[in-house]
Design an enzyme around this catalytic site. Structure first.
Site, short mmCIF file in Angstrom:
data_model
loop_
_atom_site.label_atom_id
_atom_site.label_comp_id
_atom_site.label_asym_id
_atom_site.label_seq_id
_atom_site.Cartn_x
_atom_site.Cartn_y
_atom_site.Cartn_z
N ASP A 103 60.55 15.59 19.29
CA ASP A 103 61.57 16.19 18.42
C ASP A 103 62.03 17.52 19.01
O ASP A 103 61.22 18.44 19.17
CB ASP A 103 61.01 16.41 17.02
CG ASP A 103 60.58 15.10 16.37
OD1 ASP A 103 61.43 14.20 16.28
OD2 ASP A 103 59.42 14.98 15.96
N ASP A 157 57.55 10.37 18.61
CA ASP A 157 58.81 10.79 19.19
C ASP A 157 58.71 12.25 19.61
O ASP A 157 57.91 13.01 19.07
CB ASP A 157 59.95 10.65 18.17
CG ASP A 157 60.18 9.20 17.74
OD1 ASP A 157 59.84 8.29 18.52
OD2 ASP A 157 60.68 9.00 16.62
#
Length: 213
Positions: free
Chosen positions: A137, A135
């Site tokens: 962030d 992901d």
């Protein structure tokens, strides 16, 4: 002293203390290589004048997060997390156009996101942290509810268009932060993180009304 997510470089003679059992040899190697640690939220266990820090290891070392404490006086340098424009050139080539698109949209809204997590640590260390399921962030400094709503819309559209998940927090006034997905929901209360604790607050309390000077 900067708060959560700030990057710190310790003095060569720093007397830090490993909290994670058995972590001292790896931490010694890490700091000898000139690499930073990240400031963690205080939990009341640290001694006066000290700060909790973390060192997240790459997937090749099990993604373990090593915890330690250090004296504030032993910090040689402290900076904000890397910005998205600084991280993008170090990201995998296939992902760079997606990050550039997000950066352009952020600039159009006068927003300057910072990065933590795997993308940031890959840029900081040169080690491989990012993989296909990583992901992105992000930390978004936000001053008004209007900015927050615009950002939520921006992130939702960007995820739909590019298929990459963007996690992270809205950095609110008074050193508070809230997960952007939680803010995008409909709950009347949201979990707010500060440098010292986490607590539920009503949405109306996230942006204090400031009187005119």
């Amino acid at each position: 002293m900067a708060g959560r997510h700030a990057l710190v470089w310790l003095r060569e003679d720093a007397q830090w203390q490993a909290v994670t059992p058995g972590a001292q040899p790896r931490l010694r190697q890490w700091f000898a290589a000139g690499l930073p640690a990240v400031v963690a939220r205080g939990d009341g266990s640290q001694a006066p004048g000290s700060v909790r820090l973390g060192v997240p290891l790459p997937p090749s070392e099990g993604k373990q997060r090593l915890a330690l404490q250090a004296h504030v006086a032993d910090i040689a340098r402290c900076t904000a997390p890397l910005t998205l424009d600084a991280v993008t050139p170090q990201a995998p080539v296939a992902v760079q156009p997606l990050l550039q698109a997000l950066l352009a949209q952020a600039r159009a809204h006068a927003l300057r996101p910072h990065v933590f997590g795997s993308f940031a640590w890959q840029a900081l260390t040169g080690l491989t942290y990012v993989h296909a399921q990583s992901d992105l962030d992000l930390l978004w400094p936000i001053e008004t509810p209007e900015q927050a709503r615009a950002l939520v819309t921006l992130l939702q559209r960007w995820e739909q268009q590019h298929g990459l998940r963007a996690d992270g927090e809205l950095l609110l006034p008074e050193d508070n932060a809230v997960n952007w997905r939680e803010y995008a929901g409909t709950a009347q209360q949201v979990l707010v993180k500060s440098n010292q604790d986490c607590r539920l607050l009503p949405r109306a309390a996230l942006f204090p009304v400031r009187s005119a000077a």
